[in-house]
Design a protein around this motif. Sequence first.
Motif, PDB file in Angstrom:
ATOM      1  N   ASP A 187       5.260 -10.147 -61.380  1.00  0.00           N
ATOM      2  CA  ASP A 187       6.161 -10.077 -62.534  1.00  0.00           C
ATOM      3  C   ASP A 187       7.041 -11.326 -62.666  1.00  0.00           C
ATOM      4  OD1 ASP A 187       7.725  -9.635 -60.326  1.00  0.00           O
ATOM      5  OD2 ASP A 187       8.786  -7.890 -61.157  1.00  0.00           O
ATOM      6  N   HIS A 188       6.770 -12.347 -61.849  1.00  0.00           N
ATOM      7  CA  HIS A 188       7.553 -13.583 -61.954  1.00  0.00           C
ATOM      8  C   HIS A 188       6.833 -14.578 -62.862  1.00  0.00           C
ATOM      9  CE1 HIS A 188      10.055 -12.928 -58.050  1.00  0.00           C
ATOM     10  NE2 HIS A 188      10.160 -11.953 -58.914  1.00  0.00           N
ATOM     11  N   PRO A 189       7.431 -14.882 -64.027  1.00  0.00           N
ATOM     12  CA  PRO A 189       6.720 -15.693 -65.016  1.00  0.00           C
ATOM     13  C   PRO A 189       6.568 -17.164 -64.611  1.00  0.00           C
ATOM     14  CG  PRO A 189       8.964 -15.253 -65.729  1.00  0.00           C
ATOM     15  CD  PRO A 189       8.763 -14.473 -64.477  1.00  0.00           C
ATOM     16  N   LEU A 190       5.573 -17.813 -65.232  1.00  0.00           N
ATOM     17  CA  LEU A 190       5.254 -19.210 -64.921  1.00  0.00           C
ATOM     18  C   LEU A 190       5.653 -20.125 -66.075  1.00  0.00           C
ATOM     19  CD1 LEU A 190       1.583 -18.630 -63.718  1.00  0.00           C
ATOM     20  CD2 LEU A 190       3.638 -18.790 -62.291  1.00  0.00           C
ATOM     21  N   ILE A 191       5.793 -21.406 -65.781  1.00  0.00           N
ATOM     22  CA  ILE A 191       6.043 -22.409 -66.819  1.00  0.00           C
ATOM     23  C   ILE A 191       4.693 -22.935 -67.321  1.00  0.00           C
ATOM     24  CG2 ILE A 191       7.007 -24.708 -67.282  1.00  0.00           C
ATOM     25  CD1 ILE A 191       9.093 -24.101 -65.068  1.00  0.00           C
ATOM     26  N   VAL A 192       4.540 -23.043 -68.659  1.00  0.00           N
ATOM     27  CA  VAL A 192       3.339 -23.647 -69.236  1.00  0.00           C
ATOM     28  C   VAL A 192       3.651 -25.112 -69.540  1.00  0.00           C
ATOM     29  CG1 VAL A 192       1.682 -23.607 -71.136  1.00  0.00           C
ATOM     30  CG2 VAL A 192       2.591 -21.446 -70.206  1.00  0.00           C
ATOM     31  N   HIS A 193       2.846 -26.015 -68.968  1.00  0.00           N
ATOM     32  CA  HIS A 193       3.030 -27.458 -69.156  1.00  0.00           C
ATOM     33  C   HIS A 193       2.141 -27.946 -70.289  1.00  0.00           C
ATOM     34  CE1 HIS A 193       4.475 -26.516 -65.157  1.00  0.00           C
ATOM     35  NE2 HIS A 193       5.169 -27.643 -65.159  1.00  0.00           N
ATOM     36  N   LEU A 194       2.702 -28.798 -71.125  1.00  0.00           N
ATOM     37  CA  LEU A 194       2.010 -29.292 -72.314  1.00  0.00           C
ATOM     38  C   LEU A 194       2.046 -30.819 -72.334  1.00  0.00           C
ATOM     39  CD1 LEU A 194       3.771 -26.852 -74.817  1.00  0.00           C
ATOM     40  CD2 LEU A 194       1.500 -26.557 -73.790  1.00  0.00           C
ATOM     41  N   ALA A 195       1.103 -31.400 -73.097  1.00  0.00           N
ATOM     42  CA  ALA A 195       1.050 -32.864 -73.198  1.00  0.00           C
ATOM     43  C   ALA A 195       2.024 -33.398 -74.246  1.00  0.00           C
ATOM     44  CB  ALA A 195      -0.372 -33.315 -73.538  1.00  0.00           C
ATOM     45  N   GLY A 253       4.749 -12.813 -67.034  1.00  0.00           N
ATOM     46  CA  GLY A 253       5.231 -11.698 -66.225  1.00  0.00           C
ATOM     47  C   GLY A 253       5.522 -10.477 -67.090  1.00  0.00           C
ATOM     48  N   GLY A 254       4.771 -10.354 -68.188  1.00  0.00           N
ATOM     49  CA  GLY A 254       4.936  -9.192 -69.060  1.00  0.00           C
ATOM     50  C   GLY A 254       6.115  -9.295 -70.016  1.00  0.00           C
ATOM     51  N   GLN A 255       6.815 -10.424 -70.025  1.00  0.00           N
ATOM     52  CA  GLN A 255       7.970 -10.562 -70.919  1.00  0.00           C
ATOM     53  C   GLN A 255       7.531 -11.040 -72.305  1.00  0.00           C
ATOM     54  OE1 GLN A 255      11.502 -12.320 -69.120  1.00  0.00           O
ATOM     55  NE2 GLN A 255      10.306 -12.673 -67.271  1.00  0.00           N
ATOM     56  N   ASP A 256       8.450 -10.968 -73.267  1.00  0.00           N
ATOM     57  CA  ASP A 256       8.105 -11.407 -74.629  1.00  0.00           C
ATOM     58  C   ASP A 256       8.512 -12.862 -74.862  1.00  0.00           C
ATOM     59  OD1 ASP A 256      10.810 -11.107 -74.626  1.00  0.00           O
ATOM     60  OD2 ASP A 256      10.907  -9.746 -76.356  1.00  0.00           O
TER      61      ASP A 256
END
Length: 322
Positions: free
Chosen positions: A56-64, A108-111
Motif C-alpha cells: 500500500d506504499h505508493p511509488l513515484i512515476v518518473h517522466l522524461a 497504493g490504491g490511492q486516487d
Amino acid sequence: MTPTSVNPQSIEQAAALLRQGKLVAIPTETVYGLGADASNPEAVAKIFAAKGRPADHPLIVHLAYAPQIKDWAIDIPESAWKLASEFWPGPLTMVLRKKAAVPSAVTGGQDTVALRVPNNPVALWLLRVFGGGIAAPSANRFGRISPTLARHVADELGDAVDCILDGGPCSVGLESTIIDLTDSRPTILRPGRITRGQLEEILQIPVSLKSQHKIRAPGMLAAHYAPVTPAYLCESGALLSEFDRLCGQGKQVGVLAFSPELSTLPCEHLLHLPDKAEEYETALYSALRKLDSFGLDSILVEQPPALEAWAAVNDRLGKATL
Ligand code: TXA
Ligand code: MG
C-alpha cells in the motif's frame, strides 16, 4: 548483478528490459531508483517483492518531459505547471489526482499519483528511449538507507534486479522534495533539496509542511533511512561526553560530525562532513553506509542546526536515529 556502464547499447537494452516487465536500477540526481514500467502492474509488483515493501506504499512515476503529466494526472492545477517549469528536471515530486488508467499497484490504491522529471542525464536518456513512465522507489531494501552509488544497489538488491545502470555518484544524494498539490493549500509531504521557501517564492502562496503523515508517505515512518548499527543524535557538547562515556565502557563508537570543534576528535571511526547543508546532504548516505559497515556498537551523529537549509537533513537524521 554488476553495474553496467552507460552507452547507447546498454540504454537500448535497459529500455527493452523495461518493456519486457523487468526491473532496471537507474541513477537519478537524488538517489538510485528501482525502476519498472509504470503501466505494467506485474512489473510494478516485482518492485515491491524486491524491496520487501508493503503493497500500500505508493511509488513515484518518473517522466522524461513535463507535458507527460497529462498522461498520468487529471485536474492539473496551474501551480503544477509553474513548479514544473521552474524546478524540472529536478529533485521535486508532485502529487496530483490520478487518471483512471494509472495502475493501482503504482498508487497504493490511492486516487493520487506522484510524478517527477529527474535531472540526471542517464535517467533522462533512458526515459526518452523507453517513452513511458518509470515507476521507481529508492533502490534499497525497505526501511534502509537509500543508495547513492551503483555499488550500493548491487550490494543490497543484487540479483533481484535485471540491470543496474551505473551513472556514478548522485549529485544531490537525498530523496526529492514531495509536494501535494491536490488541495488548495499545497503541502510538503517530504522535505528535500528544494525548500519550502523556494516553493513559496514560485507559488506566491503559503506552503504547509506535514510533519506526521501516516500512510501516504512511508518515508515519514519511524525507523526509515536507518543504518543497522544503533545511531543517536546528539548536540556537539553532549556528543563529546557520550563519546567518552561509551569509550570508557569499551564500546566501539563511530561519529558523524560536521562542526570544526569535532574535527579533531580522537575517534578511529570519525567521518567529518562539510558544514554546508547541501554538501552535507550529498555526502550523508554514503557516510552512514560506511559507518554501518564497520560493525560498531553505536554511531553518534552530531545534530545539525534547526534551520530551513537543514530541514531535509534533519528529517532524515530524525528517522535514521533512535
Ligand atoms: O528522489 C526520489 O524521490 C527517489 C528517486 C528514485 O526519484 N525516489 C524515492 O522513492 O525516494 P521512494 O519510494 O523511496 O519514496 C517515494 C515517496 C514515498 O514516501 C511515497 O509514500 C510517496 O513518495 N508517494 C508516492 N506516491 C504518493 C502519493 N500518491 N501520495 C503521497 N505520497 C506518495
Ligand atoms: Mg525510499
